[in-house]
Scaffold this motif. Structure first.
Motif, PDB file in Angstrom:
ATOM      1  N   ALA A  47       5.641 -53.566  45.749  1.00 11.96           N
ATOM      2  CA  ALA A  47       5.678 -52.066  46.133  1.00 11.96           C
ATOM      3  C   ALA A  47       4.555 -51.867  47.191  1.00 11.96           C
ATOM      4  N   ARG A  48       3.411 -52.392  47.091  1.00  9.68           N
ATOM      5  CA  ARG A  48       2.306 -51.924  47.878  1.00  9.68           C
ATOM      6  C   ARG A  48       2.393 -53.073  49.005  1.00  9.68           C
ATOM      7  N   ARG A  49       2.759 -54.237  48.945  1.00 12.38           N
ATOM      8  CA  ARG A  49       2.823 -55.193  50.176  1.00 12.38           C
ATOM      9  C   ARG A  49       3.776 -56.376  49.944  1.00 12.38           C
ATOM     10  N   PRO A  50       4.322 -56.812  50.993  1.00  9.86           N
ATOM     11  CA  PRO A  50       5.135 -57.917  50.592  1.00  9.86           C
ATOM     12  C   PRO A  50       4.171 -59.141  50.500  1.00  9.86           C
ATOM     13  N   CYS A  51       4.776 -59.977  49.644  1.00  8.63           N
ATOM     14  CA  CYS A  51       4.081 -61.222  49.458  1.00  8.63           C
ATOM     15  C   CYS A  51       5.044 -62.358  49.179  1.00  8.63           C
ATOM     16  N   THR A  52       4.445 -63.741  49.527  1.00  5.75           N
ATOM     17  CA  THR A  52       5.237 -64.971  49.470  1.00  5.75           C
ATOM     18  C   THR A  52       5.434 -65.098  47.809  1.00  5.75           C
ATOM     19  N   ALA A  53       6.023 -66.167  47.370  1.00 12.57           N
ATOM     20  CA  ALA A  53       6.025 -66.417  45.945  1.00 12.57           C
ATOM     21  C   ALA A  53       4.541 -67.219  45.702  1.00 12.57           C
ATOM     22  N   GLU A  54       3.919 -67.813  46.615  1.00 13.12           N
ATOM     23  CA  GLU A  54       2.834 -68.656  46.541  1.00 13.12           C
ATOM     24  C   GLU A  54       1.638 -67.639  46.346  1.00 13.12           C
ATOM     25  N   SER A 111       8.561 -68.977  59.302  1.00 11.79           N
ATOM     26  CA  SER A 111       7.969 -70.322  58.406  1.00 11.79           C
ATOM     27  C   SER A 111       7.903 -69.884  56.924  1.00 11.79           C
ATOM     28  N   VAL A 112       7.987 -68.679  56.548  1.00 13.21           N
ATOM     29  CA  VAL A 112       7.861 -68.462  54.889  1.00 13.21           C
ATOM     30  C   VAL A 112       8.795 -67.275  54.566  1.00 13.21           C
ATOM     31  N   THR A 113       9.119 -67.294  53.330  1.00 16.39           N
ATOM     32  CA  THR A 113       9.972 -66.016  52.980  1.00 16.39           C
ATOM     33  C   THR A 113       8.957 -65.065  52.114  1.00 16.39           C
ATOM     34  N   TYR A 114       9.111 -63.910  52.325  1.00 17.07           N
ATOM     35  CA  TYR A 114       8.294 -62.732  51.703  1.00 17.07           C
ATOM     36  C   TYR A 114       9.539 -62.113  50.780  1.00 17.07           C
ATOM     37  N   ASN A 147      -5.421 -60.373  64.563  1.00 18.50           N
ATOM     38  CA  ASN A 147      -4.359 -60.309  63.339  1.00 18.50           C
ATOM     39  C   ASN A 147      -2.993 -60.048  64.155  1.00 18.50           C
ATOM     40  N   THR A 148      -1.925 -60.495  63.436  1.00 18.12           N
ATOM     41  CA  THR A 148      -0.618 -60.118  64.047  1.00 18.12           C
ATOM     42  C   THR A 148       0.483 -60.042  63.018  1.00 18.12           C
ATOM     43  N   PRO A 149       1.257 -59.255  62.985  1.00 20.46           N
ATOM     44  CA  PRO A 149       2.194 -58.885  61.918  1.00 20.46           C
ATOM     45  C   PRO A 149       3.042 -60.082  61.491  1.00 20.46           C
ATOM     46  N   VAL A 150       2.707 -60.542  60.061  1.00 18.72           N
ATOM     47  CA  VAL A 150       3.502 -61.656  59.677  1.00 18.72           C
ATOM     48  C   VAL A 150       4.221 -61.160  58.249  1.00 18.72           C
ATOM     49  N   ARG A 151       3.561 -60.088  57.743  1.00 18.27           N
ATOM     50  CA  ARG A 151       4.570 -59.631  56.579  1.00 18.27           C
ATOM     51  C   ARG A 151       5.477 -58.580  57.072  1.00 18.27           C
ATOM     52  N   PRO A 152       6.618 -58.400  56.525  1.00 19.08           N
ATOM     53  CA  PRO A 152       7.764 -57.602  57.363  1.00 19.08           C
ATOM     54  C   PRO A 152       7.527 -56.128  57.136  1.00 19.08           C
ATOM     55  N   PRO A 153       7.320 -55.407  58.195  1.00 22.80           N
ATOM     56  CA  PRO A 153       7.057 -54.011  58.270  1.00 22.80           C
ATOM     57  C   PRO A 153       8.731 -53.550  58.465  1.00 22.80           C
ATOM     58  N   MET A 154       8.657 -52.182  58.694  1.00 26.30           N
ATOM     59  CA  MET A 154      10.281 -51.840  58.574  1.00 26.30           C
ATOM     60  C   MET A 154      10.821 -52.502  59.999  1.00 26.30           C
ATOM     61  N   PRO A 155      12.076 -52.914  59.907  1.00 27.18           N
ATOM     62  CA  PRO A 155      12.499 -53.899  60.992  1.00 27.18           C
ATOM     63  C   PRO A 155      12.815 -53.049  62.257  1.00 27.18           C
ATOM     64  N   GLU A 156      13.242 -51.733  61.886  1.00 29.89           N
ATOM     65  CA  GLU A 156      13.505 -51.004  63.095  1.00 29.89           C
ATOM     66  C   GLU A 156      12.420 -50.679  63.865  1.00 29.89           C
ATOM     67  N   ARG A 157      11.228 -50.932  63.388  1.00 29.49           N
ATOM     68  CA  ARG A 157       9.955 -50.322  64.151  1.00 29.49           C
ATOM     69  C   ARG A 157       9.679 -51.343  65.286  1.00 29.49           C
ATOM     70  N   GLU A 187      13.985 -57.608  47.397  1.00 25.76           N
ATOM     71  CA  GLU A 187      14.913 -58.474  48.493  1.00 25.76           C
ATOM     72  C   GLU A 187      14.059 -59.471  49.137  1.00 25.76           C
ATOM     73  N   PRO A 188      14.383 -60.615  49.306  1.00 26.58           N
ATOM     74  CA  PRO A 188      13.789 -61.619  50.103  1.00 26.58           C
ATOM     75  C   PRO A 188      13.834 -61.259  51.733  1.00 26.58           C
ATOM     76  N   GLN A 189      13.075 -61.445  52.378  1.00 24.79           N
ATOM     77  CA  GLN A 189      13.142 -61.640  53.725  1.00 24.79           C
ATOM     78  C   GLN A 189      12.346 -62.683  54.457  1.00 24.79           C
ATOM     79  N   ALA A 190      13.062 -63.493  55.290  1.00 23.24           N
ATOM     80  CA  ALA A 190      12.474 -64.802  55.817  1.00 23.24           C
ATOM     81  C   ALA A 190      12.078 -64.486  57.285  1.00 23.24           C
TER      82      ALA A 190
END
Length: 307
Positions: free
Chosen positions: A264-271, A304-307, A201-211, A298-301
């Motif tokens: 609140a539990r995990r970022p997701c796409t609209a899909e 390839s996708v927006t979460y 796996n590799t991070p694709v959902r947005p974690p804390m940006p500063e990390r 709030e959205p985060q792009a």
């Protein structure tokens, strides 16, 4: 909410989640964690919620539907910190509602009580993100009692002994554990473990940006696939299992509330939201617009996708 979803999982399909800990309680403070920084870095199990209350929430969720592919113990922290884990898993198995999945960061598998409890899960999904102490400390940032060799020894013993399915995960983070040297060290450690599938796996959902948890590139993924052997595979985007009944009744009636709980539990796409909650895509967009205007999401792009 101790029980949430079902939510879409890239690894396991439609998952009814059980959240056994206050947010965020864990023996690790991983750079890539999508829940965010660890607020309670602890390594001693405790009974955070009564088992009877957890079971009542699970049974209520199952009665309302939709039917999940798995019942997953994960959520806002490390589930092996839940002291009555053995009792809870035993009672969940008796429901025979869906396979019981336990996702763990492997931090406490060296404990005899934890090792005994996790044997009850139908599917055990542990993690190994490093092949050496230095990388482990940098990436997983563990509690002082969770040394690398102790963690690895527990993982090796449990994976060899577990009677069910073992789906091991390696999370590759750009510039942290994706170099040829780091991948080689992980491959060496993998040789001492038993598993049915190794999921890279590799991070694709947005974690804390500063990390600074960024996805690795295709070259690193290809190198890992070659090094880690024939059981290794890269995880793709979520796709609901074709066997799932498309007309299954959805559980929720208050869509705004439940989309908010899900995000609140995990970022997701609209899909993802549409597939998980059986909502029309245009309706999901309306819900997201309302939540965004209210300041709840709030959205985060990404590329390839927006979460």
């Amino acid at each position: 909410m101790r029980v949430y979803g079902p939510v879409p999982s890239r690894r396991f399909g439609l998952s009814l989640g059980i959240d056994l800990l206050p947010r965020k309680t864990c023996p690790f403070d991983c750079l890539y964690c999508q829940v965010g920084p660890t607020s309670a870095l602890i390594a001693e199990p405790a009974e955070f919620f009564p088992v009877d209350e957890v079971m009542a929430d699970v049974e209520a969720a199952l009665a309302q539907g939709p039917r999940p592919d798995v019942i997953t113990l994960a959520g806002s922290g490390e589930p092996t910190l839940y002291a009555p884990l053995e009792e809870l898993l035993t009672r969940l198995r008796r429901l025979k509602a869906a396979p019981i999945l336990l996702i763990t960061n492997s931090s406490l598998l060296w404990r005899k009580d934890v090792a005994r409890a996790v044997r009850i899960a139908d599917i055990l999904a542990p993690s190994l993100d490093a092949g050496d102490e230095e990388t482990y400390l940098r990436l997983n940032r563990p509690h002082p009692t969770c040394g690398f060799e102790r963690m690895y020894a527990g993982l090796a013993e449990v994976t060899l002994d577990h009677p069910g399915e073992i789906r091991l995960e390696v999370m590759l983070v750009r510039g942290v554990n994706d170099s040829p040297k780091s991948l080689g060290a992980i491959a060496t450690r993998l040789a001492g473990l038993w598993f049915d599938v190794l999921e890279i796996n590799t991070p694709v959902r947005p974690p804390m940006p500063e990390r600074g948890a960024l996805p690795c590139d295709e070259e690193a993924l290809e190198r890992a696939l070659l090094l880690f052997g024939p059981k290794a595979r890269a995880i793709g985007a979520f796709a609901r299992k074709t066997a799932q009944e498309p007309s299954a009744p959805r559980r929720f009636t208050d869509d705004d509330k439940n989309v908010r709980e899900m995000l609140a539990r995990r970022p997701c796409t609209a899909e993802d939201i549409s597939a998980s909650l059986s909502l029309p895509p245009e309706h999901v967009q309306d819900v997201l617009r309302r939540l965004e205007s209210a300041g709840f999401v709030e959205p985060q792009a990404t590329e390839s996708v927006t979460y």
